[in-house]
Design a protein around this motif. Structure first.
Motif, PDB file in Angstrom:
ATOM      1  N   SER A  67       0.970  -1.175   0.042  1.00  0.00           N
ATOM      2  CA  SER A  67       0.017   0.026  -0.036  1.00  0.00           C
ATOM      3  C   SER A  67       0.817   1.268   0.115  1.00  0.00           C
ATOM      4  N   PHE A  68       2.302   1.201   0.137  1.00  0.00           N
ATOM      5  CA  PHE A  68       2.929   2.274   0.058  1.00  0.00           C
ATOM      6  C   PHE A  68       3.867   2.478  -1.130  1.00  0.00           C
ATOM      7  N   PHE A  69       3.391   1.583  -1.933  1.00  0.00           N
ATOM      8  CA  PHE A  69       4.392   1.598  -3.091  1.00  0.00           C
ATOM      9  C   PHE A  69       3.356   1.788  -4.354  1.00  0.00           C
ATOM     10  N   ASP A  70       4.070   1.944  -5.370  1.00  0.00           N
ATOM     11  CA  ASP A  70       3.372   1.977  -6.998  1.00  0.00           C
ATOM     12  C   ASP A  70       3.595   0.745  -7.464  1.00  0.00           C
ATOM     13  N   ALA A  71       2.487  -0.114  -7.144  1.00  0.00           N
ATOM     14  CA  ALA A  71       2.471  -1.542  -7.437  1.00  0.00           C
ATOM     15  C   ALA A  71       1.776  -1.755  -8.612  1.00  0.00           C
ATOM     16  N   HIS A  72       1.870  -1.407 -10.129  1.00  0.00           N
ATOM     17  CA  HIS A  72       1.195  -1.643 -11.025  1.00  0.00           C
ATOM     18  C   HIS A  72       1.696  -3.062 -11.442  1.00  0.00           C
ATOM     19  N   ASN A  73       0.997  -4.086 -11.747  1.00  0.00           N
ATOM     20  CA  ASN A  73       1.236  -5.436 -12.329  1.00  0.00           C
ATOM     21  C   ASN A  73       2.640  -6.203 -11.716  1.00  0.00           C
ATOM     22  N   THR A  74       2.608  -5.807 -10.490  1.00  0.00           N
ATOM     23  CA  THR A  74       3.953  -6.471  -9.749  1.00  0.00           C
ATOM     24  C   THR A  74       3.530  -6.327  -8.272  1.00  0.00           C
ATOM     25  N   SER A  76       6.338  -7.088  -6.199  1.00  0.00           N
ATOM     26  CA  SER A  76       7.555  -6.479  -5.657  1.00  0.00           C
ATOM     27  C   SER A  76       8.016  -5.293  -6.302  1.00  0.00           C
ATOM     28  N   PRO A  77       7.246  -4.154  -5.659  1.00  0.00           N
ATOM     29  CA  PRO A  77       7.456  -2.801  -6.461  1.00  0.00           C
ATOM     30  C   PRO A  77       8.836  -2.222  -5.845  1.00  0.00           C
ATOM     31  N   THR A  78       9.324  -1.180  -6.329  1.00  0.00           N
ATOM     32  CA  THR A  78      10.447  -0.438  -5.775  1.00  0.00           C
ATOM     33  C   THR A  78      10.170   1.019  -5.766  1.00  0.00           C
ATOM     34  N   ASP A  79       9.042   1.447  -6.260  1.00  0.00           N
ATOM     35  CA  ASP A  79       8.861   3.029  -6.399  1.00  0.00           C
ATOM     36  C   ASP A  79       7.954   3.422  -5.139  1.00  0.00           C
ATOM     37  N   PHE A  80       8.503   3.790  -4.096  1.00  0.00           N
ATOM     38  CA  PHE A  80       7.824   4.261  -2.725  1.00  0.00           C
ATOM     39  C   PHE A  80       7.153   5.697  -2.973  1.00  0.00           C
TER      40      PHE A  80
END
Length: 333
Positions: A67-74, A76-80
């Protein structure tokens, strides 16, 4: 005499020293029994605890993380992005409309289920014969799948304009047939959704009320009769209903939480091969399309799930405080 006393004392001391190990035998075996109990406890409970952690707590923690990341289609996001997902979700009119749908559904289903289950419990509790049979009959729908029940309601009872049991009965009386699931003015789809949930869960809460009724002391009714209380409504109002206070609070809490978690009946009743209609979207249906729809925004969907979980927690605690559940003066019946 002195010699005999010394000998007797010596023999007594020897006997005591000889019996000392026997007295310590149970004490020495007690830790072994405790270890065996602990071992068997983890043998039986361990798999379930591991499954609970693996399939419940880990996904919950990962959802909060997403919920604290930009998780489009993943996953394991990295963009906080911080609280941006929460801000976007709270500012989304569709999400607020989903919460309004929940409020409407709760206003329908909670009092209806409460009244029906309590009425069934009172009726079954007064039976002199075949009580177990009727208790089983009313409880049986609880074992039915929500998906199966929703499809039966959709395809057999409230099916289309020309078919279905409901329209057949209306035709007997010369009334116009109704498109139950697509008519929004008036919103007949609420009748379909509420009745299927009512049929599915009334039996379960009836059993809870039956357990509460069977724990009411008979002396209360005897004392009320001596004081001149009339059987029926007066006895129910002043004796039975107050005695069911703890059960009633638990039932209301469970009903509200269950209303928050409504998904199967809404999705299977209203969705079709094309999509889901824009009306009657509860929060879980909206989050389903947000996280697993075309955009697959898992970060935004996780933020909505966390918000929904917090709302459930706040509402539950507020209800418990309002009804005094768990207080020092609370007496479970």
């Amino acid at each position: 005499m002195a010699t005999r006393s010394k000998a007797h004392t010596a023999q007594g001391g020897t006997a005591q020293r000889g019996t000392a190990p026997r007295a310590t035998t149970p004490a020495t075996s007690r830790p072994a029994r405790q270890r065996n109990r602990t071992l068997w406890f983890w043998i039986f409970v361990g798999p379930f605890a591991a499954g609970l952690v693996l399939f419940t707590y880990v996904p919950l923690a990962w959802s909060v993380y997403l919920s604290f990341f930009d998780a489009h289609n993943t996953v394991s996001p990295t963009d906080f992005v911080g609280l941006d997902n929460y801000t976007a979700m709270l500012g989304d009119p569709s999400f607020r409309a989903a919460l309004l749908t929940f409020a409407v559904f709760t206003a329908f289903i909670v009092p209806a289920t409460y009244a029906l289950s309590l009425g069934l419990a009172l009726a079954v509790n007064r039976l002199r014969f075949a009580q177990a049979f009727f208790r089983s009959v009313f409880f049986l729908p609880t074992a039915c799948s929500y998906v199966v029940a929703a499809l039966v309601w959709k395809l057999s009872i409230f099916n289309g304009v020309r078919f279905g049991l409901a329209n057949t009965v209306l035709g007997w009386f010369g009334a116009d047939q109704i498109a139950w699931l697509s008519t929004t003015d008036p919103p007949w789809y609420w009748l379909v959704i509420v009745t299927v949930r009512l049929w599915l869960q009334a039996g379960f809460y009836m059993v809870l009320f039956l357990a509460g009724l069977q724990r009411v002391p008979p002396q209360l009714y005897e004392a009320a009769a001596v004081d001149g209380a009339r059987p029926g409504w007066q006895t129910f109002r002043y004796i039975t209903f107050p005695a069911l206070r703890a059960t009633s609070v638990a039932v209301v809490l469970l009903l509200v939480i269950g209303a928050f978690q409504a998904f199967d009946e809404f999705y299977n009743l209203l969705s079709d091969a094309r999509s889901y209609p824009p009306y009657a979207r509860p929060p879980l249906v909206y989050l389903y399309y947000t996280a697993l729809g075309q955009g697959q925004n898992l970060g935004l969907g996780s933020a909505g799930a966390v918000i929904l979980a917090l709302i459930i927690a706040v509402v539950t605690v507020a209800q418990a405080r309002w009804f005094g559940l768990g207080g020092k003066d609370e007496k479970a019946v």
